[in-house]
Design a protein around this motif. Structure first.
Motif, PDB file in Angstrom:
ATOM      1  N   LYS A 128       0.827  -1.205   0.000  1.00 62.77           N
ATOM      2  CA  LYS A 128       0.000   0.000   0.000  1.00 62.77           C
ATOM      3  C   LYS A 128       0.868   1.265   0.000  1.00 62.77           C
ATOM      4  N   ILE A 129       1.867   1.307   0.872  1.00 66.50           N
ATOM      5  CA  ILE A 129       2.759   2.472   0.956  1.00 66.50           C
ATOM      6  C   ILE A 129       3.534   2.612  -0.351  1.00 66.50           C
ATOM      7  N   SER A 130       3.991   1.500  -0.892  1.00 61.26           N
ATOM      8  CA  SER A 130       4.717   1.531  -2.156  1.00 61.26           C
ATOM      9  C   SER A 130       3.865   2.167  -3.254  1.00 61.26           C
ATOM     10  N   ASP A 131       2.601   1.790  -3.307  1.00 62.50           N
ATOM     11  CA  ASP A 131       1.689   2.386  -4.291  1.00 62.50           C
ATOM     12  C   ASP A 131       1.511   3.882  -4.050  1.00 62.50           C
ATOM     13  N   LEU A 132       1.335   4.279  -2.797  1.00 59.79           N
ATOM     14  CA  LEU A 132       1.132   5.692  -2.478  1.00 59.79           C
ATOM     15  C   LEU A 132       2.365   6.542  -2.790  1.00 59.79           C
ATOM     16  N   LEU A 133       3.538   5.909  -2.742  1.00 62.58           N
ATOM     17  CA  LEU A 133       4.786   6.627  -3.027  1.00 62.58           C
ATOM     18  C   LEU A 133       5.188   6.523  -4.498  1.00 62.58           C
ATOM     19  N   TYR A 134       4.333   5.903  -5.301  1.00 63.06           N
ATOM     20  CA  TYR A 134       4.583   5.734  -6.736  1.00 63.06           C
ATOM     21  C   TYR A 134       5.872   4.956  -7.014  1.00 63.06           C
ATOM     22  N   VAL A 135       6.148   3.972  -6.166  1.00 62.17           N
ATOM     23  CA  VAL A 135       7.285   3.093  -6.382  1.00 62.17           C
ATOM     24  C   VAL A 135       6.822   1.992  -7.335  1.00 62.17           C
ATOM     25  N   ALA A 136       7.572   1.804  -8.381  1.00 66.45           N
ATOM     26  CA  ALA A 136       7.209   0.799  -9.386  1.00 66.45           C
ATOM     27  C   ALA A 136       7.132  -0.584  -8.760  1.00 66.45           C
ATOM     28  N   HIS A 137       6.227  -1.397  -9.272  1.00 63.77           N
ATOM     29  CA  HIS A 137       6.033  -2.732  -8.724  1.00 63.77           C
ATOM     30  C   HIS A 137       7.325  -3.546  -8.764  1.00 63.77           C
ATOM     31  N   GLN A 138       8.098  -3.401  -9.820  1.00 68.37           N
ATOM     32  CA  GLN A 138       9.357  -4.155  -9.899  1.00 68.37           C
ATOM     33  C   GLN A 138      10.309  -3.754  -8.774  1.00 68.37           C
ATOM     34  N   ASP A 139      10.319  -2.491  -8.352  1.00 65.19           N
ATOM     35  CA  ASP A 139      11.181  -2.068  -7.251  1.00 65.19           C
ATOM     36  C   ASP A 139      10.626  -2.534  -5.908  1.00 65.19           C
ATOM     37  N   PHE A 140       9.304  -2.590  -5.792  1.00 67.13           N
ATOM     38  CA  PHE A 140       8.658  -3.148  -4.610  1.00 67.13           C
ATOM     39  C   PHE A 140       9.080  -4.611  -4.453  1.00 67.13           C
ATOM     40  N   ILE A 141       9.007  -5.380  -5.520  1.00 61.54           N
ATOM     41  CA  ILE A 141       9.379  -6.795  -5.507  1.00 61.54           C
ATOM     42  C   ILE A 141      10.880  -6.952  -5.298  1.00 61.54           C
ATOM     43  N   HIS A 142      11.666  -6.074  -5.934  1.00 65.98           N
ATOM     44  CA  HIS A 142      13.121  -6.154  -5.786  1.00 65.98           C
ATOM     45  C   HIS A 142      13.529  -6.041  -4.317  1.00 65.98           C
ATOM     46  N   GLY A 143      12.919  -5.103  -3.581  1.00 67.34           N
ATOM     47  CA  GLY A 143      13.224  -4.946  -2.153  1.00 67.34           C
ATOM     48  C   GLY A 143      12.874  -6.189  -1.368  1.00 67.34           C
ATOM     49  N   LYS A 144      11.759  -6.786  -1.693  1.00 69.96           N
ATOM     50  CA  LYS A 144      11.314  -8.000  -1.004  1.00 69.96           C
ATOM     51  C   LYS A 144      12.236  -9.174  -1.312  1.00 69.96           C
ATOM     52  N   LYS A 145      12.547  -9.383  -2.563  1.00 67.63           N
ATOM     53  CA  LYS A 145      13.356 -10.533  -2.986  1.00 67.63           C
ATOM     54  C   LYS A 145      14.811 -10.397  -2.556  1.00 67.63           C
ATOM     55  N   ALA A 146      15.331  -9.179  -2.510  1.00 68.52           N
ATOM     56  CA  ALA A 146      16.726  -8.980  -2.098  1.00 68.52           C
ATOM     57  C   ALA A 146      16.937  -9.486  -0.675  1.00 68.52           C
ATOM     58  N   LEU A 147      15.994  -9.213   0.203  1.00 73.66           N
ATOM     59  CA  LEU A 147      16.102  -9.691   1.581  1.00 73.66           C
ATOM     60  C   LEU A 147      15.960 -11.202   1.665  1.00 73.66           C
ATOM     61  N   GLU A 148      15.070 -11.752   0.872  1.00 66.19           N
ATOM     62  CA  GLU A 148      14.896 -13.208   0.871  1.00 66.19           C
ATOM     63  C   GLU A 148      16.166 -13.891   0.370  1.00 66.19           C
ATOM     64  N   ARG A 149      16.832 -13.306  -0.638  1.00 67.79           N
ATOM     65  CA  ARG A 149      18.082 -13.878  -1.145  1.00 67.79           C
ATOM     66  C   ARG A 149      19.166 -13.809  -0.083  1.00 67.79           C
ATOM     67  N   ARG A 150      19.288 -12.659   0.599  1.00 71.03           N
ATOM     68  CA  ARG A 150      20.296 -12.520   1.647  1.00 71.03           C
ATOM     69  C   ARG A 150      20.078 -13.533   2.758  1.00 71.03           C
ATOM     70  N   LYS A 151      18.838 -13.735   3.150  1.00 74.90           N
ATOM     71  CA  LYS A 151      18.508 -14.699   4.197  1.00 74.90           C
ATOM     72  C   LYS A 151      18.895 -16.096   3.753  1.00 74.90           C
ATOM     73  N   PHE A 152      18.555 -16.461   2.509  1.00 79.11           N
ATOM     74  CA  PHE A 152      18.876 -17.776   1.983  1.00 79.11           C
ATOM     75  C   PHE A 152      20.388 -17.987   1.928  1.00 79.11           C
ATOM     76  N   GLU A 153      21.125 -16.969   1.480  1.00 78.88           N
ATOM     77  CA  GLU A 153      22.581 -17.075   1.375  1.00 78.88           C
ATOM     78  C   GLU A 153      23.226 -17.215   2.746  1.00 78.88           C
ATOM     79  N   SER A 154      22.682 -16.546   3.750  1.00 75.84           N
ATOM     80  CA  SER A 154      23.266 -16.626   5.090  1.00 75.84           C
ATOM     81  C   SER A 154      22.995 -17.982   5.748  1.00 75.84           C
ATOM     82  N   GLU A 155      21.934 -18.670   5.312  1.00 72.62           N
ATOM     83  CA  GLU A 155      21.608 -19.996   5.857  1.00 72.62           C
ATOM     84  C   GLU A 155      22.447 -21.081   5.223  1.00 72.62           C
ATOM     85  N   THR A 156      22.985 -20.835   4.020  1.00 72.14           N
ATOM     86  CA  THR A 156      23.762 -21.876   3.328  1.00 72.14           C
ATOM     87  C   THR A 156      25.227 -21.718   3.553  1.00 72.14           C
TER      88      THR A 156
END
Length: 156
Positions: A128-156
């Motif tokens: 919702k905040i991303s939409d209100l700030l006019y952040v493109a959906h790809q950048d919204f997803i990029h922020g989410k996926k970047a953290l998931e990748r870091r978490k996965f890399e730290s577990e391996t």
């Protein structure tokens, strides 16, 4: 009285930077409110949430950790919590660059991930905040996926 006016009146005398940047009070309060909302929305505000929020606010607003913590404490008070995100988004859209808004969204994802579980309410508010700030959906997803990748890399 609007949320923004309440925050301005509350924080106005406490600010030390009003002469250099009169909008700093508003933008820092708006940032603190949104970051605290990301911590609060899952109904389990943890120390990790608040630590990540304070570090993020400090970096985004270029203020000390102590100042960031104070702004978050103020934002956490029930009387200061927003009833609408539109006024906060208006302030942020008027003061932050696109890259800074992307950093804010990434910070909100960091808060959501701080307990190793993204609650659906956290996902919803960040979207919702991303939409209100006019952040493109790809950048919204990029922020989410970047953290998931870091978490996965730290577990391996």
């Amino acid at each position: 009285m609007s949320f923004i006016k309440k925050i301005s009146r509350l924080l106005g005398p406490q600010s030390t930077d009003t002469t250099a940047n009169p909008g700093a009070i508003h933008i820092n309060s708006a940032l603190a409110s949104l970051l605290y909302e990301a911590a609060r929305v899952d109904r389990d505000v943890t120390n990790e949430d608040l630590t990540v929020a304070a570090e993020s606010l400090s970096g985004l607003a270029n203020i000390s950790i102590v100042e960031a913590q104070q702004l978050l404490v103020t934002a956490s008070e029930p009387k200061n919590r927003p009833t609408s995100y539109h006024p906060l988004a208006t302030i942020i859209n008027g003061h932050l660059t696109y890259e800074q808004k992307c950093r804010l969204i990434a910070s909100m994802w960091s808060i959501a991930h701080s307990d190793d579980y993204v609650d659906p309410h956290e996902d919803h508010i960040i979207r919702k905040i991303s939409d209100l700030l006019y952040v493109a959906h790809q950048d919204f997803i990029h922020g989410k996926k970047a953290l998931e990748r870091r978490k996965f890399e730290s577990e391996t």
